[in-house]
Design an enzyme around this catalytic site. Sequence first.
Site, PDB file in Angstrom:
ATOM      1  N   GLN A  80      21.456  14.915 105.274  1.00  0.00           N
ATOM      2  CA  GLN A  80      22.806  15.062 104.724  1.00  0.00           C
ATOM      3  C   GLN A  80      23.728  15.848 105.656  1.00  0.00           C
ATOM      4  O   GLN A  80      24.849  16.193 105.281  1.00  0.00           O
ATOM      5  CB  GLN A  80      22.725  15.747 103.356  1.00  0.00           C
ATOM      6  CG  GLN A  80      21.988  14.911 102.323  1.00  0.00           C
ATOM      7  CD  GLN A  80      21.790  15.647 101.014  1.00  0.00           C
ATOM      8  OE1 GLN A  80      22.300  16.740 100.800  1.00  0.00           O
ATOM      9  NE2 GLN A  80      21.034  15.036 100.110  1.00  0.00           N
ATOM     10  N   HIS A  82      21.672  19.422 101.384  1.00  0.00           N
ATOM     11  CA  HIS A  82      22.483  20.372 100.618  1.00  0.00           C
ATOM     12  C   HIS A  82      23.198  21.397 101.498  1.00  0.00           C
ATOM     13  O   HIS A  82      23.021  22.597 101.368  1.00  0.00           O
ATOM     14  CB  HIS A  82      21.627  21.082  99.567  1.00  0.00           C
ATOM     15  CG  HIS A  82      21.164  20.208  98.461  1.00  0.00           C
ATOM     16  ND1 HIS A  82      20.667  20.694  97.285  1.00  0.00           N
ATOM     17  CD2 HIS A  82      21.102  18.849  98.350  1.00  0.00           C
ATOM     18  CE1 HIS A  82      20.319  19.690  96.491  1.00  0.00           C
ATOM     19  NE2 HIS A  82      20.575  18.557  97.129  1.00  0.00           N
ATOM     20  N   TYR A  98      27.545  30.806  88.673  1.00  0.00           N
ATOM     21  CA  TYR A  98      27.549  29.492  88.033  1.00  0.00           C
ATOM     22  C   TYR A  98      26.153  28.953  87.728  1.00  0.00           C
ATOM     23  O   TYR A  98      26.001  27.795  87.355  1.00  0.00           O
ATOM     24  CB  TYR A  98      28.411  28.529  88.863  1.00  0.00           C
ATOM     25  CG  TYR A  98      29.859  28.925  88.672  1.00  0.00           C
ATOM     26  CD1 TYR A  98      30.621  28.413  87.641  1.00  0.00           C
ATOM     27  CD2 TYR A  98      30.423  29.931  89.450  1.00  0.00           C
ATOM     28  CE1 TYR A  98      31.910  28.835  87.404  1.00  0.00           C
ATOM     29  CE2 TYR A  98      31.713  30.378  89.231  1.00  0.00           C
ATOM     30  CZ  TYR A  98      32.448  29.832  88.194  1.00  0.00           C
ATOM     31  OH  TYR A  98      33.727  30.287  87.950  1.00  0.00           O
ATOM     32  N   TYR A 155      13.936  15.552  89.739  1.00  0.00           N
ATOM     33  CA  TYR A 155      13.809  14.116  89.998  1.00  0.00           C
ATOM     34  C   TYR A 155      12.483  13.579  89.463  1.00  0.00           C
ATOM     35  O   TYR A 155      12.372  12.393  89.132  1.00  0.00           O
ATOM     36  CB  TYR A 155      13.944  13.839  91.498  1.00  0.00           C
ATOM     37  CG  TYR A 155      15.309  14.192  92.040  1.00  0.00           C
ATOM     38  CD1 TYR A 155      16.444  13.514  91.615  1.00  0.00           C
ATOM     39  CD2 TYR A 155      15.466  15.213  92.961  1.00  0.00           C
ATOM     40  CE1 TYR A 155      17.696  13.837  92.087  1.00  0.00           C
ATOM     41  CE2 TYR A 155      16.722  15.551  93.452  1.00  0.00           C
ATOM     42  CZ  TYR A 155      17.840  14.858  93.008  1.00  0.00           C
ATOM     43  OH  TYR A 155      19.087  15.198  93.483  1.00  0.00           O
TER      44      TYR A 155
END
Length: 409
Positions: free
Chosen positions: A122, A186, A292, A303
């Site tokens: 990513q 990520h 958060y 997953y």
Amino acid sequence: MKNSLLIVIATTLALSACNPDVADNTDPATGSKNGLPVETNPPNSTYQPAFAGQTRIAGVQTTSRYEARVLNRALTSPWGITALPDGRLLVTEKAGTMRIVTAAGELSGPIQGLPRVNAAGQGGLLGLRVDPDFANNRMVYWVFSEPLAEGNVTAVAKGRLAADETRIEGATVIYRATPAYNGTAHYGGRIVFDQAGNLLISTGERSDLATRPQAQSLTSGLGKVIRITKEGVPASGNPLASQTGTRPEIYSYGHRNPQGLAIHPVTGDVWESEHGPRGGDELNRVQPGANYGWPTITYGIEYSGQRVGEGIQQREGLEQPVYYWDPVVSPSGMTFYSSNRIPEWQNNLFIGALSGMHIVRLVIENNRVVGEERLLASEGQRFRDITQGTDGGLYAITDQGRLYRIDRE
């Protein structure tokens, strides 16, 4: 003669309707006319929202006529897009290139002078913004996955776009979200300017079980929204700067993989979107110093189908998302619409959805989502980022290499 003219008009209209580069809002799949939620698939879990309207809000449908035109199909895995003052667009491509695109869709060659990226997984060349004073200083700021000897980091760099626009001059890394890690997932990677002229950057927690806890650590740069100056130092007034043993650049924490950041055009509030695992994609209104929750609380599951941690969705002291999606839409880059070209869109939030393959339109009132629409759902594209141009239109890029302009007809 009259019949011939009618034939020409009809033929022109038919050709326009069949133009593969233009889509309009006649597709009934883009929204809900009866107010039902746009999501019809079952969720991944039996988790319940903390308040009414936190997920699967009533669908809305744009009534104004608009069209989405494909300006270019030749980009290679574009990741970030931002407007230049003259109306052109600056785009990053994941492998490490930056290009300029004109309003007509003409694509420049690669801009030279950028530091090397690790584009595996990513990673790559990620979000970007130009200086609010770009017309005078020509400064560009971007996020990228930087390969270091000890691993990869989410890094922020800046440099000056040369007058001939072929290179970045004086490229300098001004911030690194350490510790480095030998993973390729990520990174987060969005960047925006707040109303005070400071940089806000989103960083991911690097995905793996070994790094997840760092989203909760105030000594780590992972899983955060950070706030720094243009020089890369912690911005004045950061919420945790006075606490011993904490990183003074931290603005908020407890984030998973935040790929969306936007500033509300009226309130100046910071809004953030992040990827959940299976379910639990989040939209947050970022409060200074707030936690958060990831990975302590989440509306998603692993997953594998197992619960994440204790499998809880609420805990005192941890912020709830304003909105979440289950199943996921994979929210990426986002922008608030401040133009008056389509009045019913004013101050709405537009988010590129990757796995969802559409653009999310959210109607927000009093910091709550009150309506959701799916735009361009029939295009079959993974929408990576979206921005508003200087002309008031929306410009969106997709993983498959398209650049769209979305505006009134």
